[in-house]
Scaffold this motif. Structure first.
Motif, short mmCIF file in Angstrom:
data_model
loop_
_atom_site.label_atom_id
_atom_site.label_comp_id
_atom_site.label_asym_id
_atom_site.label_seq_id
_atom_site.Cartn_x
_atom_site.Cartn_y
_atom_site.Cartn_z
N UNK A 77 -14.74 4.35 0.00
CA UNK A 77 -13.60 3.42 -0.38
C UNK A 77 -13.14 4.04 -1.57
N UNK A 78 -13.84 4.58 -2.46
CA UNK A 78 -13.43 5.29 -3.88
C UNK A 78 -12.50 6.68 -3.26
N UNK A 79 -13.18 7.49 -2.37
CA UNK A 79 -12.47 8.62 -1.92
C UNK A 79 -11.01 8.44 -1.08
N UNK A 80 -11.20 7.28 -0.55
CA UNK A 80 -9.85 6.76 0.34
C UNK A 80 -8.58 6.52 -0.92
N UNK A 81 -9.26 5.93 -1.96
CA UNK A 81 -8.27 5.43 -2.85
C UNK A 81 -7.52 6.54 -3.81
N UNK A 82 -8.40 7.78 -3.82
CA UNK A 82 -7.95 8.81 -4.31
C UNK A 82 -6.61 9.40 -3.60
N UNK A 83 -6.79 9.36 -2.38
CA UNK A 83 -5.68 9.73 -1.62
C UNK A 83 -4.43 9.10 -1.17
N UNK A 84 -4.55 7.69 -1.91
CA UNK A 84 -3.16 6.96 -1.70
C UNK A 84 -2.32 6.97 -2.65
N UNK A 85 -1.10 7.42 -2.17
CA UNK A 85 0.03 7.81 -3.08
C UNK A 85 0.93 6.69 -2.95
N UNK A 86 1.82 6.79 -4.11
CA UNK A 86 2.96 5.61 -4.12
C UNK A 86 3.94 5.67 -2.68
N UNK A 87 4.03 6.83 -2.19
CA UNK A 87 4.80 6.67 -1.02
C UNK A 87 4.02 6.18 0.07
N UNK A 88 3.05 6.64 0.40
CA UNK A 88 2.07 6.01 1.43
C UNK A 88 1.93 4.57 1.39
N UNK A 89 1.80 4.04 0.01
CA UNK A 89 1.67 2.63 -0.14
C UNK A 89 3.09 1.84 0.22
N UNK A 90 4.38 2.53 -0.07
CA UNK A 90 5.47 1.92 0.22
C UNK A 90 5.70 1.90 1.52
N UNK A 91 5.55 3.00 2.44
CA UNK A 91 5.67 3.18 3.76
C UNK A 91 4.87 2.16 4.59
N UNK A 92 3.52 1.84 4.07
CA UNK A 92 2.88 0.79 4.78
C UNK A 92 3.16 -0.45 4.75
N UNK A 93 3.88 -0.76 3.52
CA UNK A 93 4.07 -2.10 2.84
C UNK A 93 5.72 -2.33 3.92
N UNK A 94 6.60 -1.19 3.97
CA UNK A 94 7.65 -1.34 4.80
C UNK A 94 7.48 -1.59 6.15
N UNK A 95 6.27 -0.77 6.80
CA UNK A 95 6.06 -0.93 8.26
C UNK A 95 5.52 -2.43 8.63
N UNK A 96 4.73 -2.76 7.60
CA UNK A 96 3.93 -3.99 7.92
C UNK A 96 5.17 -5.20 7.84
N UNK A 97 6.22 -5.09 7.20
CA UNK A 97 7.20 -6.07 7.17
C UNK A 97 8.29 -5.79 8.45
N UNK A 98 8.11 -4.81 8.93
CA UNK A 98 8.95 -4.64 10.22
C UNK A 98 10.46 -3.87 9.70
N UNK A 99 10.32 -3.36 8.55
CA UNK A 99 11.72 -2.75 7.99
C UNK A 99 11.78 -1.31 8.48
N UNK A 100 13.02 -0.94 8.87
CA UNK A 100 13.29 0.42 9.23
C UNK A 100 13.74 1.01 7.87
N UNK A 101 13.56 2.60 7.91
CA UNK A 101 14.28 3.36 6.68
C UNK A 101 15.50 2.88 6.46
N UNK A 102 16.49 3.05 7.45
CA UNK A 102 17.81 2.92 7.11
C UNK A 102 18.07 1.23 6.47
N UNK A 103 17.40 0.38 6.91
CA UNK A 103 17.62 -0.81 6.34
C UNK A 103 17.22 -1.08 4.86
N UNK A 104 16.02 -0.32 4.68
CA UNK A 104 15.68 -0.30 3.09
C UNK A 104 16.54 0.43 2.33
N UNK A 105 17.10 1.51 2.82
CA UNK A 105 17.83 2.17 2.27
C UNK A 105 19.41 1.57 2.00
#
Length: 130
Positions: free
Chosen positions: A6-34
């Motif tokens: 878990x600690x090693x996985x948290x090291x590789x979590x970047x802000x971009x991957x956090x945002x992408x995961x949240x966007x996909x979980x809400x079913x939003x497309x890149x264009x819609x967010x933009x």
């Protein structure tokens, strides 16, 4: 052992991957967010790849990340902390490039010959008219 993974996985979590995961979980497309954030269409992809230097104004990257996080309902403090840590780590990895001053013009034989030719042409025209 699980905590190590878990600690090693948290090291590789970047802000971009956090945002992408949240966007996909809400079913939003890149264009819609933009569109909702009034960003250029490719900015969402740039933010999700953590390629902040590719932005037209990299200085605004933190604000873009913050707005994006608010849109997808993320914890703002955790996201900005991850962003600051990521940028600090990126700054340490960048290599300083040293450059030499550019010499714009050198005074040499070519310049002297050019001036002598110009002087001769001027004298010839002055003599021919007179």
């Amino acid at each position: 052992m699980t905590s190590d993974i878990t600690a090693q996985a948290e090291i590789f979590v970047t802000p971009g991957s956090m945002l992408r995961t949240a966007r996909i979980s809400q079913g939003l497309g890149e264009r819609e967010v933009a569109d909702r954030l009034n960003l250029m269409p490719n900015y969402v992809d740039i933010l999700e790849r953590d390629a902040y230097d590719e932005l037209r104004s990299p200085a605004f990257a933190r604000g873009y990340v913050r707005s994006y996080g608010q849109l997808v309902g993320m914890d703002e403090d955790a996201l900005l902390k991850a962003f600051d840590e990521y940028r600090q780590g990126q700054g340490a990895r960048k290599k300083r490039v040293e450059t030499k001053a550019l010499q714009l013009q050198s005074t040499g034989l070519g310049v002297v010959i050019g001036l002598a030719t110009l002087l001769l042409l001027t004298a010839g025209l002055w003599f021919w008219r007179g």
